[in-house]
Design a protein around this motif. Structure first.
Motif, PDB file in Angstrom:
ATOM      1  N   ALA A 166       3.683   4.743  -6.314  1.00 20.54           N
ATOM      2  CA  ALA A 166       2.234   4.555  -6.332  1.00 20.54           C
ATOM      3  C   ALA A 166       1.815   3.689  -7.516  1.00 20.54           C
ATOM      4  O   ALA A 166       0.982   2.771  -7.378  1.00 20.54           O
ATOM      5  CB  ALA A 166       1.534   5.913  -6.383  1.00 20.54           C
ATOM      6  N   LEU A 167       2.402   3.952  -8.683  1.00 23.72           N
ATOM      7  CA  LEU A 167       2.060   3.171  -9.877  1.00 23.72           C
ATOM      8  C   LEU A 167       2.532   1.723  -9.746  1.00 23.72           C
ATOM      9  O   LEU A 167       1.807   0.791 -10.102  1.00 23.72           O
ATOM     10  CB  LEU A 167       2.692   3.817 -11.119  1.00 23.72           C
ATOM     11  N   SER A 168       3.742   1.532  -9.221  1.00 26.27           N
ATOM     12  CA  SER A 168       4.261   0.162  -9.081  1.00 26.27           C
ATOM     13  C   SER A 168       3.446  -0.634  -8.074  1.00 26.27           C
ATOM     14  O   SER A 168       3.211  -1.837  -8.258  1.00 26.27           O
ATOM     15  CB  SER A 168       5.735   0.194  -8.673  1.00 26.27           C
ATOM     16  N   ARG A 169       3.006   0.028  -6.987  1.00 23.09           N
ATOM     17  CA  ARG A 169       2.180  -0.666  -6.008  1.00 23.09           C
ATOM     18  C   ARG A 169       0.821  -1.051  -6.594  1.00 23.09           C
ATOM     19  O   ARG A 169       0.304  -2.142  -6.349  1.00 23.09           O
ATOM     20  CB  ARG A 169       1.975   0.203  -4.760  1.00 23.09           C
ATOM     21  N   ALA A 170       0.239  -0.148  -7.363  1.00 20.77           N
ATOM     22  CA  ALA A 170      -1.050  -0.456  -8.001  1.00 20.77           C
ATOM     23  C   ALA A 170      -0.893  -1.610  -8.985  1.00 20.77           C
ATOM     24  O   ALA A 170      -1.753  -2.509  -9.052  1.00 20.77           O
ATOM     25  CB  ALA A 170      -1.577   0.781  -8.720  1.00 20.77           C
ATOM     26  N   LEU A 171       0.221  -1.626  -9.727  1.00 18.90           N
ATOM     27  CA  LEU A 171       0.457  -2.708 -10.692  1.00 18.90           C
ATOM     28  C   LEU A 171       0.692  -4.035  -9.976  1.00 18.90           C
ATOM     29  O   LEU A 171       0.206  -5.085 -10.410  1.00 18.90           O
ATOM     30  CB  LEU A 171       1.663  -2.348 -11.564  1.00 18.90           C
ATOM     31  N   THR A 172       1.410  -3.994  -8.852  1.00 24.47           N
ATOM     32  CA  THR A 172       1.668  -5.213  -8.073  1.00 24.47           C
ATOM     33  C   THR A 172       0.364  -5.832  -7.583  1.00 24.47           C
ATOM     34  O   THR A 172       0.152  -7.044  -7.684  1.00 24.47           O
ATOM     35  CB  THR A 172       2.579  -4.897  -6.872  1.00 24.47           C
ATOM     36  N   ILE A 173      -0.511  -4.990  -7.034  1.00 22.75           N
ATOM     37  CA  ILE A 173      -1.800  -5.497  -6.535  1.00 22.75           C
ATOM     38  C   ILE A 173      -2.626  -6.080  -7.679  1.00 22.75           C
ATOM     39  O   ILE A 173      -3.268  -7.134  -7.534  1.00 22.75           O
ATOM     40  CB  ILE A 173      -2.572  -4.358  -5.837  1.00 22.75           C
ATOM     41  N   LEU A 174      -2.593  -5.424  -8.858  1.00 24.76           N
ATOM     42  CA  LEU A 174      -3.357  -5.899 -10.006  1.00 24.76           C
ATOM     43  C   LEU A 174      -2.895  -7.282 -10.455  1.00 24.76           C
ATOM     44  O   LEU A 174      -3.721  -8.194 -10.633  1.00 24.76           O
ATOM     45  CB  LEU A 174      -3.222  -4.903 -11.161  1.00 24.76           C
ATOM     46  N   VAL A 175      -1.582  -7.463 -10.625  1.00 26.91           N
ATOM     47  CA  VAL A 175      -1.098  -8.752 -11.135  1.00 26.91           C
ATOM     48  C   VAL A 175      -1.278  -9.856 -10.097  1.00 26.91           C
ATOM     49  O   VAL A 175      -1.460 -11.024 -10.456  1.00 26.91           O
ATOM     50  CB  VAL A 175       0.385  -8.646 -11.574  1.00 26.91           C
ATOM     51  N   ARG A 176      -1.265  -9.493  -8.812  1.00 27.23           N
ATOM     52  CA  ARG A 176      -1.520 -10.500  -7.788  1.00 27.23           C
ATOM     53  C   ARG A 176      -2.989 -10.911  -7.773  1.00 27.23           C
ATOM     54  O   ARG A 176      -3.306 -12.103  -7.686  1.00 27.23           O
ATOM     55  CB  ARG A 176      -1.121  -9.968  -6.412  1.00 27.23           C
ATOM     56  N   LEU A 196       3.964   5.813   2.546  1.00 28.09           N
ATOM     57  CA  LEU A 196       4.197   7.242   2.305  1.00 28.09           C
ATOM     58  C   LEU A 196       4.932   7.959   3.438  1.00 28.09           C
ATOM     59  O   LEU A 196       5.860   8.730   3.159  1.00 28.09           O
ATOM     60  CB  LEU A 196       2.852   7.927   2.019  1.00 28.09           C
ATOM     61  N   PRO A 197       4.592   7.776   4.730  1.00 28.69           N
ATOM     62  CA  PRO A 197       5.330   8.495   5.781  1.00 28.69           C
ATOM     63  C   PRO A 197       6.822   8.181   5.799  1.00 28.69           C
ATOM     64  O   PRO A 197       7.652   9.088   5.878  1.00 28.69           O
ATOM     65  CB  PRO A 197       4.642   8.033   7.071  1.00 28.69           C
ATOM     66  N   SER A 198       7.156   6.900   5.698  1.00 29.45           N
ATOM     67  CA  SER A 198       8.562   6.511   5.689  1.00 29.45           C
ATOM     68  C   SER A 198       9.269   7.016   4.438  1.00 29.45           C
ATOM     69  O   SER A 198      10.408   7.497   4.485  1.00 29.45           O
ATOM     70  CB  SER A 198       8.676   4.984   5.775  1.00 29.45           C
ATOM     71  N   SER A 245       0.849  -1.192   0.000  1.00 21.13           N
ATOM     72  CA  SER A 245       0.000   0.000   0.000  1.00 21.13           C
ATOM     73  C   SER A 245       0.884   1.240   0.000  1.00 21.13           C
ATOM     74  O   SER A 245       1.744   1.393   0.874  1.00 21.13           O
ATOM     75  CB  SER A 245      -0.917   0.002   1.226  1.00 21.13           C
ATOM     76  N   ILE A 246       0.680   2.133  -0.942  1.00 20.08           N
ATOM     77  CA  ILE A 246       1.455   3.367  -0.998  1.00 20.08           C
ATOM     78  C   ILE A 246       1.145   4.261   0.203  1.00 20.08           C
ATOM     79  O   ILE A 246       2.007   4.987   0.684  1.00 20.08           O
ATOM     80  CB  ILE A 246       1.190   4.119  -2.332  1.00 20.08           C
TER      81      ILE A 246
END
Length: 434
Positions: free
Chosen positions: A101-111, A54-56, A49-50
């Motif tokens: 943000a884009l890579s996290r969204a893509l990771t969730i999609l392919v999973r 995000l805080p870190s 999750s982005i």
């Protein structure tokens, strides 16, 4: 796999606009990625999750930008120059967040589409394992395909939890089911039994995750991971393989090569002294147990001649043996007799730092007496080690040595190796050998 190249591209984006600040841009990129790696932002995660990240992410980007700004201000008196450079840094930071943000969204999609998933076996069969199995079946976004459980007892107690077999079957099941991930969820067995199963050849190559036993308490990490409401942590490399092993092996070869060259006059003097003390046969060869239980011949300067091979293999200590002459005693006290083991290190039989190499007779004896002793052979044995520099040499408790050796393996870092080497040098100058 996507995160690192995306971060690099985002941090180097200002170079596409202008090459005026190329040195500062490269420094900023290198520093930022170093801070990210130190903060665990390149570690594998199950919950992606982005917003969690995000805080870190923001804090480390600001820290890196502050350091770079101070350096730029010291090197350039022009406010306009520094200001323009920092605008590029700010733009690259924005692209890093967008890329993440884009890579996290893509990771969730392919999973979720199950295009990328890894077969996972849960080690345990209690309530936590049952809930974890249910979550993995229901939510594919964690990237794990649940294939079954193993535990000490292979008896099927529940119709809803497929128990594939016992812990002794784990290595075979990993091969048959092409398992890539193991999740430890409160198995009904002692730690020594669990570790023995996990250190089998195929099991040790799997990614290892664990549900903390006190998982009802709040995690101390600033960026915790979880599956559903169950916290989960990535267990470090328990057998020292992959990039960490490559780093350790490269440092061993560099150290041993340089040491052999720089210490060649000392080696020559030791060889001459050994010859004067006892004639021909200046080297002493003895069978020892190395990584994964493999045998090799360790080489040392001879300090005395054993009566026969049986004495050589089964005599625990010769510290007070009258057959050891003054030269041999001096070499043993200063550890000069062990310098030829640098050749063993170059060959790959040993490492600079690791558990003490022991003879087969004593390895078999101690492995039967102390449950954690055999675990120390996860890594190559060493010329020196954490146990030795902590005062555990000679006739000292084997259980304490095993604890120190396993602590070293589980907390290995290049700096830990450096500390052990520095403490070893101090011990040699103090004459604190055997």
């Amino acid at each position: 796999m996507m995160t690192v190249p995306i971060d690099i591209a985002a941090l180097l984006f200002p170079l596409l606009v202008s090459q005026t600040y190329w040195r500062g841009t490269l420094v900023n990129a290198g520093l930022t990625m170093t801070i990210f790696a130190a903060g665990g932002l390149y570690q594998a995660r199950r919950h992606v999750s982005i917003l969690d990240e995000l805080p870190s992410l923001t804090g480390r980007l600001l820290a890196s930008a502050a350091v770079v700004a101070i350096i730029a201000a010291e090197r350039h008196a022009s406010v306009e120059y520094v200001g323009n450079f920092m605008r590029g840094v700010a733009i690259s930071a924005g692209f890093v967040i967008m890329g993440r943000a884009l890579s996290r969204a893509l990771t969730i999609l392919v999973r979720k589409r199950r295009w990328v998933e890894h077969n996972a076996i849960i080690v345990g069969s209690g309530p936590v394992a049952l809930e974890l199995a249910r979550l993995l079946r229901r939510y594919p976004q964690y990237g794990l395909r649940f294939v079954g459980c193993v535990d000490v007892s292979a008896q099927q107690d529940s119709d809803t939890l497929p128990l594939l077999g016992g812990l002794t079957d784990l290595d075979k099941l990993v091969r048959v089911l092409k398992c890539e991930v193991l999740v430890i969820a409160d198995p009904d067995c002692p730690e020594s039994v669990l570790m023995e199963a996990l250190l089998q050849p195929r099991s040790s190559r799997c990614d290892l995750w664990e549900v903390p036993r006190l998982w009802g308490s709040r995690s101390q990490g600033g960026y915790p991971d979880h599956i559903g409401a169950i916290p989960i942590v990535k267990v470090g490399d328990i057998s020292l393989s992959g990039p960490r092993w490559a780093i350790k092996r490269a440092s061993d070869m560099l150290f041993a090569g340089l040491a052999l060259i720089m210490l060649s006059p000392v080696l020559l003097l030791c060889a001459l002294a050994t010859f004067i003390d006892g004639g021909r046969g200046i080297f002493f060869y003895q069978e020892r147990i190395g990584r994964f239980g493999q045998t090799f011949k360790v080489v040392k300067f001879r300090s005395m001649r054993p009566v026969d091979e049986t004495e050589s293999q089964t005599n625990w200590s010769i510290a007070n043996d009258r057959r050891v002459g003054p030269i041999g005693r001096f070499m043993r006290r200063t550890s000069l007799d062990e310098l030829p083991q640098l050749w063993n290190i170059l060959r790959g039989d040993m490492s600079v730092v690791g558990p003490r190499p022991e003879r087969p007779y004593f390895v078999e004896k101690f492995s039967a007496e102390y449950p954690n002793y055999a675990m120390r052979h996860r890594v190559p044995v060493g010329l020196t080690g954490l146990a030795q520099v902590s005062g555990l040499r000679g006739d000292t408790p084997i259980s304490d040595r095993a604890r120190f050796d396993n602590y070293y393996i589980e907390n290995w870092s290049l700096w830990l190796d450096c500390k052990v080497v520095l403490r070893t040098v101090a011990e040699v100058f103090r004459g604190g050998g055997r």
